[in-house]
Design an enzyme around this catalytic site. Structure first.
Site, PDB file in Angstrom:
ATOM      1  CB  CYS A   2       1.192  13.469  -1.704  1.00 23.25           C
ATOM      2  SG  CYS A   2       0.375  13.725  -0.145  1.00 23.25           S
ATOM      3  NE  ARG A  27       4.922   9.263  -4.607  1.00 28.49           N
ATOM      4  CZ  ARG A  27       6.197   9.632  -4.506  1.00 28.49           C
ATOM      5  NH1 ARG A  27       7.098   9.047  -5.253  1.00 28.49           N
ATOM      6  NH2 ARG A  27       6.565  10.569  -3.667  1.00 28.49           N
ATOM      7  CD1 TRP A  72      -0.821   7.358   2.395  1.00 27.62           C
ATOM      8  CD2 TRP A  72       0.231   8.744   3.795  1.00 27.62           C
ATOM      9  NE1 TRP A  72      -0.459   6.645   3.502  1.00 27.62           N
ATOM     10  CE2 TRP A  72       0.181   7.464   4.382  1.00 27.62           C
ATOM     11  CE3 TRP A  72       0.837   9.780   4.511  1.00 27.62           C
ATOM     12  CZ2 TRP A  72       0.727   7.192   5.628  1.00 27.62           C
ATOM     13  CZ3 TRP A  72       1.379   9.509   5.764  1.00 27.62           C
ATOM     14  CH2 TRP A  72       1.316   8.226   6.297  1.00 27.62           C
ATOM     15  CG  ASN A  97       4.876  14.670  -1.516  1.00 30.44           C
ATOM     16  OD1 ASN A  97       4.622  14.395  -0.340  1.00 30.44           O
ATOM     17  ND2 ASN A  97       5.771  14.005  -2.230  1.00 30.44           N
ATOM     18  N   GLY A  98       4.171  16.906   1.072  1.00 30.19           N
ATOM     19  CA  GLY A  98       5.044  17.384   2.145  1.00 30.19           C
ATOM     20  C   GLY A  98       4.215  17.877   3.310  1.00 30.19           C
ATOM     21  CD  GLU A 480      11.823  -7.148   5.654  1.00 30.39           C
ATOM     22  OE1 GLU A 480      11.859  -6.290   6.541  1.00 30.39           O
ATOM     23  OE2 GLU A 480      11.321  -6.944   4.531  1.00 30.39           O
ATOM     24  CE  LYS A 484       7.930  -6.640   3.696  1.00 33.92           C
ATOM     25  NZ  LYS A 484       9.174  -5.951   3.559  1.00 33.92           N
ATOM     26  CD  GLU A 487       5.188  -4.019   4.867  1.00 29.87           C
ATOM     27  OE1 GLU A 487       5.093  -2.798   4.767  1.00 29.87           O
ATOM     28  OE2 GLU A 487       6.251  -4.624   4.640  1.00 29.87           O
ATOM     29  CG  HIS A 503      14.865 -14.320  28.858  1.00 25.75           C
ATOM     30  ND1 HIS A 503      15.376 -14.648  30.088  1.00 25.75           N
ATOM     31  CD2 HIS A 503      15.714 -14.841  27.945  1.00 25.75           C
ATOM     32  CE1 HIS A 503      16.511 -15.318  29.923  1.00 25.75           C
ATOM     33  NE2 HIS A 503      16.734 -15.450  28.629  1.00 25.75           N
ATOM     34  CE  LYS A 602       8.209   0.646  -2.660  1.00 21.91           C
ATOM     35  NZ  LYS A 602       8.492  -0.581  -1.881  1.00 21.91           N
TER      36      LYS A 602
HETATM   37  C1  F6R Z   1       8.292  -2.238   4.475  1.00 23.34           C
HETATM   38  C2  F6R Z   1       8.856  -1.056   3.832  1.00 23.34           C
HETATM   39  C3  F6R Z   1       9.217   0.099   4.696  1.00 23.34           C
HETATM   40  C4  F6R Z   1      10.434   0.836   4.102  1.00 23.34           C
HETATM   41  C5  F6R Z   1      10.701   2.117   4.904  1.00 23.34           C
HETATM   42  C6  F6R Z   1      11.948   2.825   4.426  1.00 23.34           C
HETATM   43  O1  F6R Z   1       8.025  -3.243   3.551  1.00 23.34           O
HETATM   44  O2  F6R Z   1       8.969  -1.000   2.647  1.00 23.34           O
HETATM   45  O3  F6R Z   1       9.455  -0.292   6.013  1.00 23.34           O
HETATM   46  O4  F6R Z   1      11.540  -0.012   4.140  1.00 23.34           O
HETATM   47  O5  F6R Z   1       9.606   2.978   4.785  1.00 23.34           O
HETATM   48  O6  F6R Z   1      11.837   3.161   3.082  1.00 23.34           O
HETATM   49  P1  F6R Z   1      13.116   3.470   2.189  1.00 23.34           P
HETATM   50  O7  F6R Z   1      13.888   2.201   2.066  1.00 23.34           O
HETATM   51  O8  F6R Z   1      12.573   3.948   0.881  1.00 23.34           O
HETATM   52  O9  F6R Z   1      13.892   4.515   2.919  1.00 23.34           O
END
Ligand code: F6R
Length: 607
Positions: A2, A27, A72, A97-98, A480, A484, A487, A503, A602
């Site tokens: 949010c 976000r 959100w 937010n929360g 990673e 990517k 997501e 395995h 985000k």
């Molecule tokens: C994936 C991504 C998330 C963040 C995770 C932690 O692309 O961005 O997996 O890495 O939510 O977020 P931060 O780094 O802000 O603690």
């Protein structure tokens, strides 16, 4: 997660609220809304579409005091009735937010007292609670009384219909800052929302409540005492949150990586040798006492931690464990007060990472260090030591430049710890510093692979699954790459250490399963080559990003993308970039919302 914007001014604040919400879109959200106070009435507009739709719907709305929100969903589906602001008895409006953990209990209590609930959210209890304490003129006290009844995390902004001169905001566990203008004042979840109106910012602290009016503000701390908080001048500029020549923020941020790395490394690259002081004044005292390192982070930041484990153990000879923050915070673990607890977070507000940090501290581990991209974030403020990555704002939900700059920061940490433990000769230090200085240029060469990767992405558009392989320090890079791809393109992707294939996962390999591998020219290259043969022999299609000097050649079922020369220890920082580009172009082919993938946020400020 949010986003909140609040404004009080002598002009119409609706465009400010809408513009602010647009800046917070990154976000992640599923609905949006705003309230303005007009002629002692609350005028509310809400929408389940994009903020642009809210803008259209509020074209005729005007007012010089308002609060706005992107939601959100946590409690209750994304819908207009669940969108914020929530209103109690046409008097009190709240954005939040929360998560309020005791909302069910409060809801039952308030219902028994005659309050009617129009949504499934936890937020609506805040509106009713404030209303239950409210009398004309006491919005601050009513809010404080309501907050005292809440258990959980919140950043809120509150207005009352009868009061066009004032709004109240508060935070505990969720981010909120105060923007100080000239005869007008604002709050927002992050600074990007306020750059349109001011650069003067006050970072509210845990438990702060702020009473905001046209020409001033009063901050009260958790105990209700009036406090002064310093005003910072934000270094962000509008350009850093503009798209410019790029189609998406993710693409922009991938291409900003050479500069982001150069910025993060600026202070050390100009110096002749590394000193603990780059992590804070107390590092000189703390580092020599350290017996082990515990890294706590989530998602991409956790992958950075996993790379660092290889560096820290091999170069600095210090035992290192990496834990997923959301697991660590609830696990009974054996604490060692001589452990350096390192949290890694782009936002510095991730609820699980913050809670894991506090859990580590509560268990007697006081040596804490944060690697973070946001100065003044909660994680920075709650750690003894810190190193700021200087990636600039990262808007795309999929983390890219934050990750590579985290890796650079973690490599610096490795070198400094190695020095403290007498594991690094002066010559080795100089070699590493030289490699770090070369990093932005090396990365620029990798970015030149873009057209080739764009073409390659066509092979993935109709696939439903993909495997990613790596070995050693490049295994987290495979993780990673898979994260990517899933997501932003929604293709199911898994990563394995290549030696683990036989395995189990090898059973998945057939001509429909693309297998992506990073192939650096390191000590494990020959082992990796054998693993690739195992895939090839089973008809799998291999896409390999291979260093220039690996001598792996394109052949039937084996497609090679040539990387520059091997970058030694820093190789993971280069090898992740083509995987970011691959995910980006596959998502583009599939037409997904690259910067705002479905269901994701985000800044994950709730548990
Ligand atoms: C994936 C991504 C998330 C963040 C995770 C932690 O692309 O961005 O997996 O890495 O939510 O977020 P931060 O780094 O802000 O603690």
């Amino acid at each position: 997660m949010c986003g909140i914007v609040g404004a009080i001014a002598k002009r119409n604040v609706v465009p400010i609220l809408i513009n602010g919400l647009m800046r917070l879109e990154y976000r992640g959200y599923d609905s949006a809304g705003l309230v303005v106070v007009q002629s002692e009435q609350l005028e509310r507009v809400r929408s389940t579409g994009r903020v642009a739709e809210l803008e259209q719907k509020s074209a005729n709305t005007q007012g010089s005091l308002g609060i706005a929100h992107t939601r959100w969903a946590t409690h209750g589906i994304p819908s207009e009735r669940n969108a914020h602001p929530h209103i109690s008895n046409n008097q009190i409006a709240v954005v939040h937010n929360g998560i309020i953990e005791n909302y069910e209990e409060l809801r039952t209590e308030l219902t028994a007292r005659g309050y009617k609930f129009n949504s499934d959210t936890d937020t609506e209890v805040i509106a009713h609670l404030i209303h239950s304490h409210y009398q004309k003129g006491n919005l601050l006290t009513a809010t404080q009384k309501a907050l005292a009844q809440l258990i959980g995390a919140y950043a809120i902004a509150v207005v009352a219909a009868e009061n066009p001169q004032q709004f109240i905001a508060a935070r505990k566990g969720s981010p909120l800052l105060l923007g100080v203008g000239n005869g007008e004042n604002f709050v927002a979840s992050d600074m990007s929302a306020l750059l349109q109106v001011t650069k003067k910012v006050i970072y509210l602290e845990e438990g702060d409540v702020v009473d905001v009016s046209l020409d001033g503000y009063r901050i009260l701390n958790e105990k209700g005492h009036e406090v002064e908080r310093p005003i910072h001048i934000s270094e962000l500029n509008n350009d850093s949150v503009e798209l410019g020549q790029y189609k998406h923020y993710m693409q922009k941020e991938i291409f900003e990586q050479p500069q982001a790395l150069a910025n993060t490394l600026e202070s050390v690259c100009n110096s002749q040798s590394l000193v603990p002081g780059i992590f804070g004044a107390e590092a000189n005292k703390i580092f020599p006492q350290i017996e082990s390192i515990l890294i706590l982070a989530c998602g991409t930041s956790n992958h950075a931690g996993q790379v660092a484990k290889y560096w820290l153990e091999e170069i600095a000879g210090v035992p290192c464990s990496v834990e997923i923050a959301s697991e660590y915070r609830y696990r009974v673990s054996v604490a060692n007060p001589k452990t350096l607890v390192v949290t890694i977070s782009q936002s510095g507000e991730t609820a699980d990472t913050l809670a894991a940090l506090n859990h580590a501290k509560a268990s007697g581990q006081e040596f804490t260090l944060a690697i973070c991209n946001v100065p003044e974030s909660a994680i920075i403020r709650q750690s003894k030591l810190r190193l700021l990555t200087r990636a600039g704002p990262e808007i795309g939900v999929a983390s890219t430049k934050a990750f590579t700059t985290q890796l650079a920061a973690l490599f610096l940490l490795t070198l400094v710890i190695a020095k403290t433990r007498n594991k690094l000769t002066e010559e080795q230090e100089q070699t590493h510093l030289h490699e770090l200085r070369h990093l932005p240029a090396a990365l620029q060469k990798v970015l030149a692979l873009e057209p080739e990767i764009e073409k390659l992405s066509e092979q993935f558009t109709h696939k439903h699954h993909a495997l990613f392989l790596g070995r050693g320090v490049h295994y987290p890079i495979a993780l990673e790459g898979a994260l990517k791809l899933k997501e932003i393109s929604y293709i199911h992707a898994e990563a394995y250490p290549a030696g683990e294939l036989k395995h189990g996962p090898l059973a998945l390999v057939d001509e429909d399963m693309p297998v992506v591998s990073v192939a650096p020219n390191d000590a494990l290259l020959e082992k990796l080559k054998s693993n690739l043969q195992e895939v090839k022999a089973r008809g799998g299609q291999l896409y390999v990003f291979a260093d220039a000097d690996t001598h792996i050649k394109t052949s039937e079922g084996l497609h090679i993308m040539q990387m520059p020369e091997h970058a030694g220890y820093l190789s993971p920082i280069l090898h992740v970039v083509p995987l970011q580009l691959l995910a980006y172009y596959v998502a583009l082919q599939k037409g997904t919302d690259v910067d705002k993938p479905r269901n994701l946020a985000k800044s994950v400020t709730v548990e």
